[in-house]
Design a protein around this motif. Sequence first.
Motif, PDB file in Angstrom:
ATOM      1  N   GLY A  61       1.323   8.069  17.570  1.00  0.00           N
ATOM      2  CA  GLY A  61       0.323   8.207  16.528  1.00  0.00           C
ATOM      3  C   GLY A  61       0.041   6.886  15.843  1.00  0.00           C
ATOM      4  O   GLY A  61       0.408   5.820  16.341  1.00  0.00           O
ATOM      5  N   ALA A  62      -0.600   6.972  14.674  1.00  0.00           N
ATOM      6  CA  ALA A  62      -0.957   5.788  13.895  1.00  0.00           C
ATOM      7  C   ALA A  62      -0.020   5.683  12.697  1.00  0.00           C
ATOM      8  O   ALA A  62       0.188   6.665  11.986  1.00  0.00           O
ATOM      9  N   SER A  63       0.532   4.499  12.503  1.00  0.00           N
ATOM     10  CA  SER A  63       1.484   4.301  11.423  1.00  0.00           C
ATOM     11  C   SER A  63       1.667   2.814  11.160  1.00  0.00           C
ATOM     12  O   SER A  63       1.553   2.000  12.062  1.00  0.00           O
ATOM     13  N   GLY A  64       1.989   2.500   9.918  1.00  0.00           N
ATOM     14  CA  GLY A  64       2.452   1.160   9.613  1.00  0.00           C
ATOM     15  C   GLY A  64       3.929   1.050   9.959  1.00  0.00           C
ATOM     16  O   GLY A  64       4.575   2.028  10.343  1.00  0.00           O
ATOM     17  N   HIS A  65       4.460  -0.157   9.825  1.00  0.00           N
ATOM     18  CA  HIS A  65       5.888  -0.371  10.034  1.00  0.00           C
ATOM     19  C   HIS A  65       6.683   0.008   8.785  1.00  0.00           C
ATOM     20  O   HIS A  65       7.692   0.693   8.867  1.00  0.00           O
ATOM     21  N   TRP A  66       6.206  -0.455   7.626  1.00  0.00           N
ATOM     22  CA  TRP A  66       6.883  -0.197   6.360  1.00  0.00           C
ATOM     23  C   TRP A  66       5.905   0.421   5.377  1.00  0.00           C
ATOM     24  O   TRP A  66       4.714   0.102   5.371  1.00  0.00           O
ATOM     25  N   TYR A  67       6.451   1.291   4.522  1.00  0.00           N
ATOM     26  CA  TYR A  67       5.683   1.939   3.459  1.00  0.00           C
ATOM     27  C   TYR A  67       6.347   1.594   2.136  1.00  0.00           C
ATOM     28  O   TYR A  67       7.568   1.682   2.011  1.00  0.00           O
ATOM     29  N   VAL A  68       5.532   1.197   1.160  1.00  0.00           N
ATOM     30  CA  VAL A  68       6.048   0.859  -0.166  1.00  0.00           C
ATOM     31  C   VAL A  68       5.468   1.868  -1.147  1.00  0.00           C
ATOM     32  O   VAL A  68       4.247   1.934  -1.343  1.00  0.00           O
ATOM     33  N   ASP A  69       6.346   2.671  -1.739  1.00  0.00           N
ATOM     34  CA  ASP A  69       5.907   3.700  -2.672  1.00  0.00           C
ATOM     35  C   ASP A  69       5.569   3.078  -4.026  1.00  0.00           C
ATOM     36  O   ASP A  69       5.887   1.910  -4.287  1.00  0.00           O
ATOM     37  N   ARG A  70       4.970   3.868  -4.878  1.00  0.00           N
ATOM     38  CA  ARG A  70       4.538   3.377  -6.190  1.00  0.00           C
ATOM     39  C   ARG A  70       5.715   2.872  -7.038  1.00  0.00           C
ATOM     40  O   ARG A  70       5.542   1.985  -7.860  1.00  0.00           O
ATOM     41  N   ASP A  71       6.899   3.453  -6.828  1.00  0.00           N
ATOM     42  CA  ASP A  71       8.070   3.037  -7.609  1.00  0.00           C
ATOM     43  C   ASP A  71       8.817   1.860  -6.997  1.00  0.00           C
ATOM     44  O   ASP A  71       9.851   1.431  -7.496  1.00  0.00           O
ATOM     45  N   GLY A  72       8.294   1.321  -5.885  1.00  0.00           N
ATOM     46  CA  GLY A  72       8.906   0.162  -5.247  1.00  0.00           C
ATOM     47  C   GLY A  72       9.848   0.501  -4.109  1.00  0.00           C
ATOM     48  O   GLY A  72      10.365  -0.409  -3.450  1.00  0.00           O
ATOM     49  N   ALA A  73      10.096   1.780  -3.852  1.00  0.00           N
ATOM     50  CA  ALA A  73      10.962   2.165  -2.733  1.00  0.00           C
ATOM     51  C   ALA A  73      10.282   1.785  -1.414  1.00  0.00           C
ATOM     52  O   ALA A  73       9.077   1.999  -1.242  1.00  0.00           O
TER      53      ALA A  73
END
Length: 192
Positions: A61-73
């Motif tokens: 599928g389609a995806s980034g490598h890393w995800y950064v949440d609003r709280d910085g996680a």
Amino acid sequence: MSHGSATAPPIASQPLAYVARLPSRPLTDIDLVVIHCTELPDLAAARQYGERVLYPEAGTGASGHWYVDRDGAIVEYVPAERIAHHVRGWNHRSVGIELVNRGRFPHWYDSRHQAMEEPYPAAQLDALAELLLHLRRSLPALRLIAGHEDLDTERVAASDDPTLDVARKCDPGPLFPWARLLEAVPLERYRR
């Protein structure tokens, strides 16, 4: 934005089920990082989207490598040595970072809803800078950074009026603080 230390930020590894089916590559092939926003309401929705198989022949599928949440996680869905589908035509040489942000959700291509009005919180931007500094140290050829909108400039028919066209991708959008980020991270902005 902080300038960070020489240690890696905390990154939770949560690989997508199809990661092993993504082509592998040497880390020396990566010279570009692409900044995206999810254009979805939260990290759970982004995960659901990433898990969908959009390329049946490959089972990926389609995806980034890393995800950064609003709280910085920070969460890693695809390791850097695998080629993720995150930006058309540039995947082989890049890694993608997705910032959780509503963007134009849920009316992505409606000509009346093209404003991207959600600001990026300080915790998210600080975590992004820390992640980029870590990648700069760990990916030997990494020198360039771009927004998704810099690389995918295609326009598509608006969903509300096919006589109008809108940007297919416009992330990370006008509220993303490029100048502040580039002061904190030694990368050069790439534009087509």
